[in-house]
Design a protein around this motif. Sequence first.
Motif, short mmCIF file in Angstrom:
data_model
loop_
_atom_site.label_atom_id
_atom_site.label_comp_id
_atom_site.label_asym_id
_atom_site.label_seq_id
_atom_site.Cartn_x
_atom_site.Cartn_y
_atom_site.Cartn_z
N GLU A 29 18.46 8.64 16.34
CA GLU A 29 18.34 9.84 17.15
C GLU A 29 19.19 10.95 16.53
OE1 GLU A 29 16.42 10.52 19.56
OE2 GLU A 29 15.64 8.53 20.14
N TRP A 30 18.94 12.19 17.02
CA TRP A 30 19.71 13.35 16.57
C TRP A 30 20.82 13.62 17.57
CZ3 TRP A 30 19.00 15.46 11.87
CH2 TRP A 30 17.80 15.17 11.20
N PHE A 31 22.00 13.95 17.05
CA PHE A 31 23.18 14.22 17.88
C PHE A 31 23.85 15.50 17.39
CE2 PHE A 31 22.53 9.67 17.93
CZ PHE A 31 22.78 9.29 19.23
N ILE A 32 24.59 16.11 18.32
CA ILE A 32 25.47 17.22 17.92
C ILE A 32 26.57 16.64 17.04
CG2 ILE A 32 27.10 18.97 18.75
CD1 ILE A 32 25.45 19.16 21.29
N SER A 33 26.84 17.30 15.97
CA SER A 33 27.83 16.78 15.02
C SER A 33 29.15 16.46 15.72
CB SER A 33 28.07 17.80 13.89
OG SER A 33 26.88 18.03 13.17
N GLY A 34 29.62 15.28 15.48
CA GLY A 34 30.88 14.83 16.09
C GLY A 34 30.69 13.99 17.33
#
Length: 207
Positions: A29-34
Motif C-alpha cells: 500500500e501507499w503511505f505518507i512518508s514516515g
Amino acid sequence: RPERGVVEDTMDAWSGGQPGAWTRETTREWFISGTEPSARNPVDEPGLLYRQACGRWYVDPMGVENERATAQWREDVRNWTARARRGTGIRHTTYETTTAYLYFENDWGGPLIPEEPESCGLPTPSFSFGFPFPTDRPEPTDRPEPTDRPEPTDRPEPTDRPDPTDGPGPSPEPEPTRTPRPTRPPQPSPEPTPELPVEPTPSEGTG
C-alpha cells in the motif's frame, strides 16, 4: 500518485502493521512518508492484532483496543470474539447484529484466541479456510507388545457319513373296480285264475 511525500511499503494484510512471525498474508500500500510499516512512526504497530499463546499466534481483537477504550466498548469486543468463535451469523441478543467475515474474505485472519489461552485450548472450529498456522505434532505413542499366538488345536477326525437309506418307493396304484351290470327288475308273478264252481249233474233215477 503525488511525486513527493508518499512511499509504497509492504504490510500485514490483516493488521496493517509490519509483517512478522504472525503474518499469514501481505499486501503493498501507499503511505505518507514516515508512517509506513517499516518506518520509525508507523500508523499501526507490528503484531497489534495478534497474540502468542501455547507456542503459536492467534487473532486477538482485544489487542487492538487502546487504554482509552471504555468498559462497555471492551465488553462488546469480548462479546463479538466469543460469538465469532462459534462461526458467522451468530446474533447479538441486544444489538441484533451478527458476526461476519470482511468483504471478500473467508476467515478471521487466523484462529481466534481461545477463551482461556493459558490452558492452551484448541483454535476455533470455524477457522477452516486459508492457511492455518502449523501445530506441533503429537508425540508418538508406544506400540503395544505383540501377544503370543495360541497353539493350533488338532482338527477332529472326520466321521463316516451314514449310507443313504432307500427312500420309500412309489405306492401301488389301486386296481379299478368294475361297475356292476344293472339287474333286471323282477317280473310280477301271474295272478291265479279263479276256479269256476262245478254245477251238479242230475243223478240218475231222480226225477
